[in-house]
Design an enzyme around this catalytic site. Structure first.
Site, PDB file in Angstrom:
ATOM      1  N   HIS A 206       0.804  -1.227   0.000  1.00 30.46           N
ATOM      2  CA  HIS A 206       0.000   0.000   0.000  1.00 30.46           C
ATOM      3  C   HIS A 206       0.837   1.277   0.000  1.00 30.46           C
ATOM      4  O   HIS A 206       0.303   2.354  -0.280  1.00 30.46           O
ATOM      5  CB  HIS A 206      -0.951  -0.001   1.198  1.00 30.46           C
ATOM      6  CG  HIS A 206      -0.313   0.374   2.500  1.00 30.46           C
ATOM      7  ND1 HIS A 206       0.505  -0.491   3.205  1.00 30.46           N
ATOM      8  CD2 HIS A 206      -0.373   1.510   3.234  1.00 30.46           C
ATOM      9  CE1 HIS A 206       0.921   0.102   4.308  1.00 30.46           C
ATOM     10  NE2 HIS A 206       0.401   1.315   4.356  1.00 30.46           N
ATOM     11  N   CYS A 327      -5.601  15.952  18.240  1.00 27.21           N
ATOM     12  CA  CYS A 327      -6.944  16.308  17.776  1.00 27.21           C
ATOM     13  C   CYS A 327      -7.252  15.677  16.420  1.00 27.21           C
ATOM     14  O   CYS A 327      -8.392  15.385  16.106  1.00 27.21           O
ATOM     15  CB  CYS A 327      -7.076  17.830  17.673  1.00 27.21           C
ATOM     16  SG  CYS A 327      -6.778  18.697  19.219  1.00 27.21           S
TER      17      CYS A 327
END
Length: 388
Positions: A206, A327
């Site tokens: 990938h 975050c």
């Protein structure tokens, strides 16, 4: 979506090369049987032949024997098999101590933590400010109970390249198995398993413009490893589950398409990006080693601004990058890698990773640099953290 969108998060996943897709298509629609032995029906025999041909192509790139490579569903499974398989095989024969670096990818770290809950002793090895393991410190941490050391060839966030030969020699001298996660280096940086003393190596398609959902694990001949996942007798009875024939074919094709020239071009663009940003953006810091790093990676911390804010503002301008900010992560913690090299939470929260690939162009890099300069300048003007 933007008319022009620049993807600079190739360490997460790369765009499939059309030539890889063309190679894979017949094995979805024409030759879709389960691989069988020579005594089976013709479609199954053909599937077996292409599976083994793909295995041979990938093994040759590693300078390994075809029999030493098993296909998996990706880098996470490969690393799980490596750590858990060795743990199963050697716990009662030798010991239950494993060593991993503090900045490994989660496929290794979380596997080590899982084994720790089962009673294994795990040492999380410190690294220096660049993310490098000290072979002498590793040597001191190995005990008679140590069965495995797992040190990545290059870090997934900061791109630092380890001295695998020195690390492997320490393990070899101590009679300890050595696993390396080469997910971010395979075909981008040499990995000659005839010259480097590695017992197990994780690789994946990938990150090199191959299909997702296919990886492989190199297992050096004679290495003690248990069968971690129960089921059938596939992959020489070392990994259960139906073989992913299209994936294996695509993986092999992707390996053949990576060239030295391509890697040089990617590194040249990467160096330009680093030089321009560090020279034009005050209070910006390169994370990782300045020279010992994979060609496609640049990780930079911008003081006084959140990496999440930079990422979102760049996205609004048509650029995809990633950040070590908690975050922006699925985890609630900031980058364990930046913390692991001695950075504080502010440095982790302000880090942005740029990773290049085959389809990245110099024009895109130049435009990305323009946007980074503008975005950081604008964010600092309104930052409650201070300004420069």
């Amino acid at each position: 979506m933007f008319e022009k969108y620049t993807y600079l998060d190739n360490a997460s996943i790369t765009r499939l090369d059309e030539r890889v897709w063309e190679e894979m298509k017949p094995y979805f629609f024409d030759i879709y049987a389960i691989p069988t032995s020579e005594s089976g029906y013709s479609m199954g025999v053909e599937a077996r032949e292409v599976l083994e041909k793909s295995r041979e192509t990938i093994a040759q790139k590693l300078n390994a024997q075809t029999s030493e490579l098993i296909f998996t569903s990706g880098f996470t499974e490969s690393s799980n098999i490596a750590l858990k398989g060795v743990a199963m095989a050697l716990e009662k024969k030798k010991g239950n101590h494993i060593i991993v670096s503090k900045i490994e990818d989660y496929s290794v770290l979380n596997t080590a933590q899982s084994l720790e809950k089962q009673g294994f002793q795990v040492t999380y090895l410190e690294v220096d400010e660049y993310g490098l393991v000290d072979p002498d410190i590793l040597n001191d941490q190995i005990t008679p109970e140590t069965i495995l050391v797992s040190i990545q060839q290059a870090n997934q966030e900061i791109g630092t390249l380890q001295d695998l030969k020195s690390v492997g020699e320490v393990c070899n001298d101590k009679g300890v198995l050595f696993h390396t996660d080469a997910t971010h280096t395979f075909t981008r940086t040499p990995l000659d398993l005839e010259k480097i003393p590695v017992d197990l190596a994780t690789i994946s398609a990938h990150t090199i413009h191959g299909p997702s959902g296919i990886g492989a694990l190199y297992i050096k001949r004679g290495t003690s490893i248990g069968k971690w996942m129960d089921g059938g007798f596939q992959e020489s009875n070392r990994r259960a589950g139906l073989e992913n024939i299209p994936g294996a074919v695509g993986f092999a094709k992707a390996v053949t398409l990576v060239t030295t020239e391509e890697n040089h071009l990617i590194q040249k663009m990467r160096d330009y990006l680093i030089d321009r940003i560090l020279s034009e953006v005050p209070k910006s810091i390169l994370n990782g080693h300045p020279t010992k790093r994979v060609p496609q990676n640049a990780n930079i911390t911008f003081e006084y601004v959140e990496g999440e804010s930079i990422t979102l503002h760049l996205d609004m301008r048509g650029f995809a990058v990633s950040t070590g900010s908690a975050c922006f992560s699925r985890s609630l913690d900031p980058s364990h890698v930046i913390l692991g090299i001695g950075g504080d939470h502010e440095r982790a929260h302000g880090s942005v990773r740029f990773t290049l690939g085959r389809f990245t162009t110099p024009e895109e890099i130049n435009a990305a640099c323009d946007s980074v300069v503008t975005v950081v300048e604008n964010l600092r003007k309104i930052s409650p953290l201070g300004n420069v």
